[in-house]
Design a protein around this motif. Structure first.
Motif, mmCIF file in Angstrom:
data_model
loop_
_atom_site.group_PDB
_atom_site.id
_atom_site.type_symbol
_atom_site.label_atom_id
_atom_site.label_comp_id
_atom_site.label_asym_id
_atom_site.label_seq_id
_atom_site.Cartn_x
_atom_site.Cartn_y
_atom_site.Cartn_z
ATOM 1 N N VAL A 233 -3.910 -6.123 6.346
ATOM 2 C CA VAL A 233 -3.458 -6.202 4.736
ATOM 3 C C VAL A 233 -3.648 -4.723 4.403
ATOM 4 N N GLU B 270 -0.079 1.284 2.243
ATOM 5 C CA GLU B 270 -1.094 1.660 3.393
ATOM 6 C C GLU B 270 -1.040 3.122 3.655
ATOM 7 N N TRP C 98 1.776 -7.001 9.412
ATOM 8 C CA TRP C 98 1.607 -7.397 8.177
ATOM 9 C C TRP C 98 2.891 -7.072 7.153
ATOM 10 N N HIS D 161 -2.932 -1.996 -3.393
ATOM 11 C CA HIS D 161 -1.815 -2.862 -4.075
ATOM 12 C C HIS D 161 -1.595 -2.159 -5.534
ATOM 13 N N THR E 273 -7.390 -11.164 6.110
ATOM 14 C CA THR E 273 -6.294 -11.188 7.066
ATOM 15 C C THR E 273 -6.320 -9.823 7.713
ATOM 16 N N VAL F 177 -8.224 -3.110 -1.329
ATOM 17 C CA VAL F 177 -8.621 -4.075 -0.195
ATOM 18 C C VAL F 177 -9.552 -3.556 0.609
ATOM 19 N N MET G 269 5.504 -8.908 4.947
ATOM 20 C CA MET G 269 5.640 -8.818 3.589
ATOM 21 C C MET G 269 6.946 -8.452 3.190
ATOM 22 N N GLN H 136 -1.362 -3.905 10.931
ATOM 23 C CA GLN H 136 -0.745 -3.456 9.954
ATOM 24 C C GLN H 136 0.786 -3.593 9.885
ATOM 25 N N CYS I 179 2.660 -2.724 -2.192
ATOM 26 C CA CYS I 179 1.456 -2.615 -1.409
ATOM 27 C C CYS I 179 1.496 -1.425 -0.493
#
Length: 143
Positions: free
Chosen positions: A78, A93, A108, A82, A75, A55, A112, A105, A91
């Motif tokens: 994110v 990070e 988000w 992924h 957004t 992303v 999720m 972060q 997902c």
């Protein structure tokens, strides 16, 4: 506390801690990108049923590109990458050994996680591989 201070406190955003897995910081010198690439290389060997995509980080774009990205639904927070496999997705990070997650972060990731998605903040390919395996991704063992 006066009435104005109380109202200001109510308007202040709540800062939550992550409710999803976060790999502890380490002393490794590898960059965030090198760490991501490490998992990509590993998945080419043991994760043939897993596909991934990045992303893009709009914060590193120019003003015009950033405005376009926001119009397209960018957004904040994110996660970087992924990973998807048959009947599953995660997902992740990515952070280097000392990096911190932003509050966006964390927010988000928490959202999720609450929606039932697999999310985590990782630093090493080995930790990411272990999570993907735990979550049912078709990844073989690593030596």
């Amino acid at each position: 506390m006066n009435a104005f201070a109380m109202l200001d406190a109510l308007d202040a955003p709540l800062k939550e801690d992550p409710i999803f897995p976060v790999e502890p910081k380490d002393r490794g010198r590898a960059s965030e990108l090198d760490r991501q690439v490490g998992l990509d290389k590993l998945l080419k060997v043991v994760g043939h049923g897993v596909t991934s995509w990045a992303v893009p980080n709009a914060a590193k774009r120019g003003f015009k590109a950033q405005a376009q990205a926001k119009r397209e639904g960018l957004t904040a927070g994110v996660f970087d990458k992924h990973y998807a496999w048959k009947h599953g997705m995660a997902c992740l990070e990515w952070k280097d050994g000392t990096g911190d997650m932003s509050q966006a972060q964390i927010d988000w990731g928490n959202m999720m996680h609450r929606l039932g998605f697999r999310v985590a903040c990782v630093r090493t390919p080995e930790f990411a591989h272990a999570l993907l395996s735990q979550w049912g991704a078709p990844v073989g063992r690593i030596a």
